[in-house]
Design a protein around this motif. Structure first.
Motif, PDB file in Angstrom:
ATOM      1  N   SER A   1       2.023  -5.235   7.300  1.00 27.80           N
ATOM      2  CA  SER A   1       0.766  -4.995   6.597  1.00 27.80           C
ATOM      3  C   SER A   1      -0.113  -6.212   6.845  1.00 27.80           C
ATOM      4  O   SER A   1       0.371  -7.271   7.266  1.00 27.80           O
ATOM      5  CB  SER A   1       0.994  -4.763   5.102  1.00 27.80           C
TER       6      SER A   1
ATOM      7  N   ASP B   1      11.934  -5.337   3.734  1.00 29.29           N
ATOM      8  CA  ASP B   1      11.542  -4.011   3.265  1.00 29.29           C
ATOM      9  C   ASP B   1      12.733  -3.065   3.232  1.00 29.29           C
ATOM     10  O   ASP B   1      12.876  -2.271   2.305  1.00 29.29           O
ATOM     11  CB  ASP B   1      10.436  -3.436   4.146  1.00 29.29           C
TER      12      ASP B   1
ATOM     13  N   SER C   1       0.826  -1.202   0.000  1.00 29.99           N
ATOM     14  CA  SER C   1       0.000   0.000   0.000  1.00 29.99           C
ATOM     15  C   SER C   1       0.865   1.258   0.000  1.00 29.99           C
ATOM     16  O   SER C   1       2.067   1.221   0.271  1.00 29.99           O
ATOM     17  CB  SER C   1      -0.902   0.013   1.236  1.00 29.99           C
ATOM     18  N   ARG C   2       0.221   2.367  -0.252  1.00 31.94           N
ATOM     19  CA  ARG C   2       0.902   3.672  -0.237  1.00 31.94           C
ATOM     20  C   ARG C   2       1.481   3.954   1.151  1.00 31.94           C
ATOM     21  O   ARG C   2       2.631   4.381   1.275  1.00 31.94           O
ATOM     22  CB  ARG C   2      -0.096   4.746  -0.644  1.00 31.94           C
ATOM     23  N   LEU C   3       0.701   3.721   2.217  1.00 28.61           N
ATOM     24  CA  LEU C   3       1.198   3.950   3.578  1.00 28.61           C
ATOM     25  C   LEU C   3       2.427   3.087   3.846  1.00 28.61           C
ATOM     26  O   LEU C   3       3.430   3.569   4.386  1.00 28.61           O
ATOM     27  CB  LEU C   3       0.117   3.658   4.617  1.00 28.61           C
ATOM     28  N   HIS C   4       2.357   1.830   3.482  1.00 32.16           N
ATOM     29  CA  HIS C   4       3.496   0.922   3.674  1.00 32.16           C
ATOM     30  C   HIS C   4       4.743   1.491   3.008  1.00 32.16           C
ATOM     31  O   HIS C   4       5.808   1.565   3.624  1.00 32.16           O
ATOM     32  CB  HIS C   4       3.152  -0.451   3.089  1.00 32.16           C
ATOM     33  N   GLN C   5       4.623   1.933   1.776  1.00 34.72           N
ATOM     34  CA  GLN C   5       5.775   2.447   1.045  1.00 34.72           C
ATOM     35  C   GLN C   5       6.296   3.752   1.639  1.00 34.72           C
ATOM     36  O   GLN C   5       7.497   3.998   1.638  1.00 34.72           O
ATOM     37  CB  GLN C   5       5.434   2.621  -0.434  1.00 34.72           C
ATOM     38  N   ARG C   6       5.396   4.579   2.142  1.00 26.54           N
ATOM     39  CA  ARG C   6       5.835   5.816   2.793  1.00 26.54           C
ATOM     40  C   ARG C   6       6.628   5.511   4.054  1.00 26.54           C
ATOM     41  O   ARG C   6       7.643   6.166   4.339  1.00 26.54           O
ATOM     42  CB  ARG C   6       4.634   6.709   3.097  1.00 26.54           C
TER      43      ARG C   6
END
Length: 190
Positions: free
Chosen positions: A118, A92, A50-55
């Protein structure tokens, strides 16, 4: 049994029903936006994060990069960590000695592996990857939960992981392996 592939019209995905998968099989996986890892010969496929994960991954990377000594390197997924022929992980974020990398992978455990949790990977990150990295001798392992936000850190002591940090929110922690870095979980959630 030999490696079999689907017809030329379908994606070429290795299939060995009676044998564990290896790094060679993993290298034949399609580049389709999924994360492919092998743990103990078993293929794990996870969807794009997700976007949050990548941020959060980016924030962890920046935090580690900003204080990284010159002899070490910080990388983020996807990058293969080959801890055995049948176990290839993609933390990650990872930190390793520059001299330990090849152009294509890290053929040993990193000095630090970090996973951002996640819903689709939480059990894998806190059970399977944790135990495989511990067994491979990875000196430090962190998990960051963006939902809390929180961080739990472990360091290898006498061959087993011992928890060295458990912080949440605005609580800072100084982690010392593989080098000194201050982390505030709330600062990782941009």
């Amino acid at each position: 049994m030999t490696l079999m592939e689907f017809s030329p019209d379908e994606p070429k995905v290795p299939w060995r029903p009676s044998e564990p998968l290896t790094k060679d099989d993993l290298d034949r996986m399609p580049d389709d936006g999924h994360r492919y890892e092998v743990i103990d010969g078993t293929l794990l496929v996870t969807p794009a994060p997700s976007r949050l994960h990548q941020r959060v991954v980016a924030a962890v990377y920046r935090t580690l990069f900003d204080t990284c000594p010159a002899n070490l390197e910080v990388l983020f997924a996807p990058f293969d960590v080959v801890i055995s022929p049948d176990t290839v992980l993609q933390p990650d974020v990872l930190v390793a000695r520059r001299e330990d990398f090849t152009d294509n992978d890290l053929p040993k455990a990193p000095l630090l592996a970090v996973e951002v949790l996640s819903a689709s990977t939480k059990r894998i990150d806190v059970m399977l990857k944790w135990s495989r990295l511990e067994a491979a001798g990875c000196p430090a392992y962190w998990v960051v939960d963006p939902d809390t936000p929180s961080l739990i850190g472990w360091e290898l002591r006498d061959g087993a992981y011992a928890q060295v940090a458990k912080v949440a929110g605005d609580e800072p922690v100084v982690l010392t392996s593989p080098y000194d870095v201050t982390v505030v979980p709330a600062d990782l959630i941009l």
